[in-house]
Scaffold this motif. Structure first.
Motif, PDB file in Angstrom:
ATOM      1  N   PRO A  57       7.789   3.743  13.540  1.00 25.02           N
ATOM      2  CA  PRO A  57       9.220   4.041  13.476  1.00 25.02           C
ATOM      3  C   PRO A  57       9.503   5.202  12.527  1.00 25.02           C
ATOM      4  N   ARG A  58      10.625   5.855  12.693  1.00 28.02           N
ATOM      5  CA  ARG A  58      11.018   6.942  11.796  1.00 28.02           C
ATOM      6  C   ARG A  58      11.183   6.364  10.387  1.00 28.02           C
ATOM      7  N   PRO A  59      10.611   7.022   9.379  1.00 29.18           N
ATOM      8  CA  PRO A  59      10.757   6.520   8.004  1.00 29.18           C
ATOM      9  C   PRO A  59      12.217   6.432   7.588  1.00 29.18           C
ATOM     10  N   GLY A  60      12.473   5.584   6.599  1.00 28.53           N
ATOM     11  CA  GLY A  60      13.828   5.397   6.117  1.00 28.53           C
ATOM     12  C   GLY A  60      14.340   6.584   5.321  1.00 28.53           C
ATOM     13  N   ASP A  61      15.603   6.515   4.913  1.00 28.23           N
ATOM     14  CA  ASP A  61      16.239   7.623   4.202  1.00 28.23           C
ATOM     15  C   ASP A  61      16.280   7.413   2.686  1.00 28.23           C
ATOM     16  N   ARG A  62      15.558   6.403   2.212  1.00 26.88           N
ATOM     17  CA  ARG A  62      15.468   6.150   0.773  1.00 26.88           C
ATOM     18  C   ARG A  62      14.001   6.209   0.387  1.00 26.88           C
ATOM     19  N   TRP A  63      13.623   7.234  -0.379  1.00 28.02           N
ATOM     20  CA  TRP A  63      12.221   7.428  -0.736  1.00 28.02           C
ATOM     21  C   TRP A  63      11.978   6.979  -2.166  1.00 28.02           C
ATOM     22  N   HIS A  64      10.894   6.220  -2.351  1.00 34.81           N
ATOM     23  CA  HIS A  64      10.457   5.785  -3.673  1.00 34.81           C
ATOM     24  C   HIS A  64       9.158   6.509  -3.994  1.00 34.81           C
ATOM     25  N   LEU A  65       9.125   7.219  -5.107  1.00 35.59           N
ATOM     26  CA  LEU A  65       7.942   7.985  -5.510  1.00 35.59           C
ATOM     27  C   LEU A  65       7.380   7.449  -6.817  1.00 35.59           C
ATOM     28  N   ASP A  66       6.063   7.446  -6.895  1.00 34.10           N
ATOM     29  CA  ASP A  66       5.416   6.978  -8.117  1.00 34.10           C
ATOM     30  C   ASP A  66       4.029   7.596  -8.200  1.00 34.10           C
ATOM     31  N   GLU A  67       3.494   7.666  -9.398  1.00 35.04           N
ATOM     32  CA  GLU A  67       2.132   8.175  -9.588  1.00 35.04           C
ATOM     33  C   GLU A  67       1.364   7.183 -10.457  1.00 35.04           C
ATOM     34  N   VAL A  68       0.085   7.036 -10.174  1.00 35.08           N
ATOM     35  CA  VAL A  68      -0.762   6.109 -10.913  1.00 35.08           C
ATOM     36  C   VAL A  68      -2.080   6.811 -11.203  1.00 35.08           C
ATOM     37  N   PHE A  69      -2.663   6.507 -12.355  1.00 35.16           N
ATOM     38  CA  PHE A  69      -3.907   7.183 -12.710  1.00 35.16           C
ATOM     39  C   PHE A  69      -5.075   6.612 -11.916  1.00 35.16           C
ATOM     40  N   VAL A  70      -6.019   7.475 -11.607  1.00 31.67           N
ATOM     41  CA  VAL A  70      -7.262   7.113 -10.924  1.00 31.67           C
ATOM     42  C   VAL A  70      -8.392   7.810 -11.662  1.00 31.67           C
ATOM     43  N   LYS A  71      -9.364   7.061 -12.157  1.00 32.67           N
ATOM     44  CA  LYS A  71     -10.479   7.661 -12.881  1.00 32.67           C
ATOM     45  C   LYS A  71     -11.584   8.025 -11.900  1.00 32.67           C
ATOM     46  N   ILE A  72     -11.946   9.307 -11.881  1.00 28.59           N
ATOM     47  CA  ILE A  72     -12.978   9.820 -10.984  1.00 28.59           C
ATOM     48  C   ILE A  72     -14.034  10.523 -11.817  1.00 28.59           C
ATOM     49  N   HIS A 156       0.769   0.434  -4.676  1.00 27.21           N
ATOM     50  CA  HIS A 156      -0.531   0.855  -5.219  1.00 27.21           C
ATOM     51  C   HIS A 156      -1.565  -0.271  -5.170  1.00 27.21           C
ATOM     52  N   GLN A 157      -1.144  -1.514  -4.993  1.00 29.19           N
ATOM     53  CA  GLN A 157      -2.067  -2.640  -5.100  1.00 29.19           C
ATOM     54  C   GLN A 157      -3.225  -2.593  -4.099  1.00 29.19           C
ATOM     55  N   PRO A 158      -2.971  -2.318  -2.805  1.00 26.72           N
ATOM     56  CA  PRO A 158      -4.121  -2.230  -1.885  1.00 26.72           C
ATOM     57  C   PRO A 158      -5.118  -1.147  -2.279  1.00 26.72           C
ATOM     58  N   THR A 159      -4.613  -0.038  -2.843  1.00 27.18           N
ATOM     59  CA  THR A 159      -5.510   1.029  -3.288  1.00 27.18           C
ATOM     60  C   THR A 159      -6.394   0.557  -4.423  1.00 27.18           C
ATOM     61  N   ARG A 160      -5.801  -0.180  -5.370  1.00 25.69           N
ATOM     62  CA  ARG A 160      -6.589  -0.706  -6.481  1.00 25.69           C
ATOM     63  C   ARG A 160      -7.670  -1.655  -5.987  1.00 25.69           C
ATOM     64  N   GLN A 161      -7.370  -2.459  -4.991  1.00 30.35           N
ATOM     65  CA  GLN A 161      -8.356  -3.384  -4.440  1.00 30.35           C
ATOM     66  C   GLN A 161      -9.531  -2.623  -3.823  1.00 30.35           C
ATOM     67  N   ARG A 162      -9.226  -1.566  -3.062  1.00 31.48           N
ATOM     68  CA  ARG A 162     -10.289  -0.792  -2.454  1.00 31.48           C
ATOM     69  C   ARG A 162     -11.077   0.006  -3.482  1.00 31.48           C
ATOM     70  N   GLU A 163     -10.392   0.494  -4.506  1.00 31.27           N
ATOM     71  CA  GLU A 163     -11.071   1.240  -5.564  1.00 31.27           C
ATOM     72  C   GLU A 163     -12.131   0.373  -6.236  1.00 31.27           C
ATOM     73  N   ARG A 164     -11.789  -0.890  -6.496  1.00 26.16           N
ATOM     74  CA  ARG A 164     -12.762  -1.804  -7.104  1.00 26.16           C
ATOM     75  C   ARG A 164     -13.910  -2.092  -6.147  1.00 26.16           C
ATOM     76  N   ALA A 165     -13.587  -2.319  -4.884  1.00 29.49           N
ATOM     77  CA  ALA A 165     -14.625  -2.638  -3.903  1.00 29.49           C
ATOM     78  C   ALA A 165     -15.588  -1.473  -3.700  1.00 29.49           C
ATOM     79  N   MET A 166     -15.080  -0.248  -3.820  1.00 27.81           N
ATOM     80  CA  MET A 166     -15.895   0.947  -3.604  1.00 27.81           C
ATOM     81  C   MET A 166     -16.584   1.435  -4.875  1.00 27.81           C
ATOM     82  N   LYS A 167     -16.410   0.683  -5.975  1.00 30.28           N
ATOM     83  CA  LYS A 167     -16.981   1.091  -7.268  1.00 30.28           C
ATOM     84  C   LYS A 167     -16.461   2.475  -7.689  1.00 30.28           C
ATOM     85  N   ARG A 168     -15.193   2.685  -7.461  1.00 31.83           N
ATOM     86  CA  ARG A 168     -14.482   3.938  -7.782  1.00 31.83           C
ATOM     87  C   ARG A 168     -14.821   5.046  -6.792  1.00 31.83           C
TER      88      ARG A 168
END
Length: 222
Positions: A57-72, A156-168
């Protein structure tokens, strides 16, 4: 292509390694190496994600933006993410900074991909967002409050789960490539189940698997 799409579905939907996907395929009598699965996901993952976004579906008209640190490799990077009011991921971008230049780069990527501006923009109080807003979206209402931005923070939670599973992640390029595909594919198989009864959930998942089969078939032809 059915084997390739199924491997992609397993890898991007569940927190599995390539070797674990290899084992699951072997259990079904399919002999394929984990390296081949890795190449398939790298080659077709983004095409699958793009196809799902076009069918969504077409995305909504209210956008939520956020940034989170990722150690690489021991170095802090920042994952910029935008979602709409329903939690649909609009785009992601991995950058080494979170200054005004980085914010403007993310805004431009968003606007280029979606080709429209939202009615409301919700961010935390990071000053970089204000600079990018004034220069690129001055007509959009900008609300700055960490209490209004739970939608983006929770995404961000699903990303954190995959980051742990992939060992970063191995590199910024690797993180961008994976997360761009993952953010388009994983939510497709995660309907808002708390809003559905058992029958409704089964119907919804059946429809989504049908869409997946159509999208992966089109990607194979392309």
């Amino acid at each position: 292509m059915e084997i390739i799409s199924h491997c992609g579905c397993l890898y991007f939907r569940f927190p599995l390694s390539f070797r674990e996907v290899q084992e699951l395929m072997l259990a079904r009598g399919v002999v394929v190496s984990y390296e081949t699965i890795r190449r398939w996901c790298a080659k077709f993952g983004q095409a699958y994600a793009n196809g799902l976004r076009r069918r969504g579906p077409r995305p909504g008209d209210r956008w939520h933006l956020d940034e989170v640190f990722v150690k690489i490799n021991g170095i802090i990077h920042y994952l910029w993410r935008a979602v709409d009011q329903d939690g649909n991921v609009l785009d992601v971008l991995v950058q080494s900074r979170r200054d005004a230049k980085a914010a403007k780069r993310f805004f431009r990527k968003l606007l280029t991909g979606l080709q429209y501006v939202p009615r409301v923009l919700v961010t935390d109080k990071l000053a970089s967002y204000g600079v990018a807003h004034r220069e690129l979206m001055p007509s959009v209402t900008h609300r700055k409050s960490k209490y209004l931005n739970n939608r983006a923070e929770n995404s961000h939670q699903p990303t954190r789960q995959r980051e742990r599973a992939m060992k970063r992640f191995k590199s910024a390029r690797h993180a961008q490539r994976f997360l761009s595909a993952f953010s388009g594919i994983s939510p497709h198989f995660r309907p808002r189940r708390h809003l559905l009864n058992a029958t409704g959930w089964r119907t919804e998942m059946t429809d989504r698997f049908t869409v997946w089969d159509e999208v992966t078939a089109l990607a194979a032809v392309a």
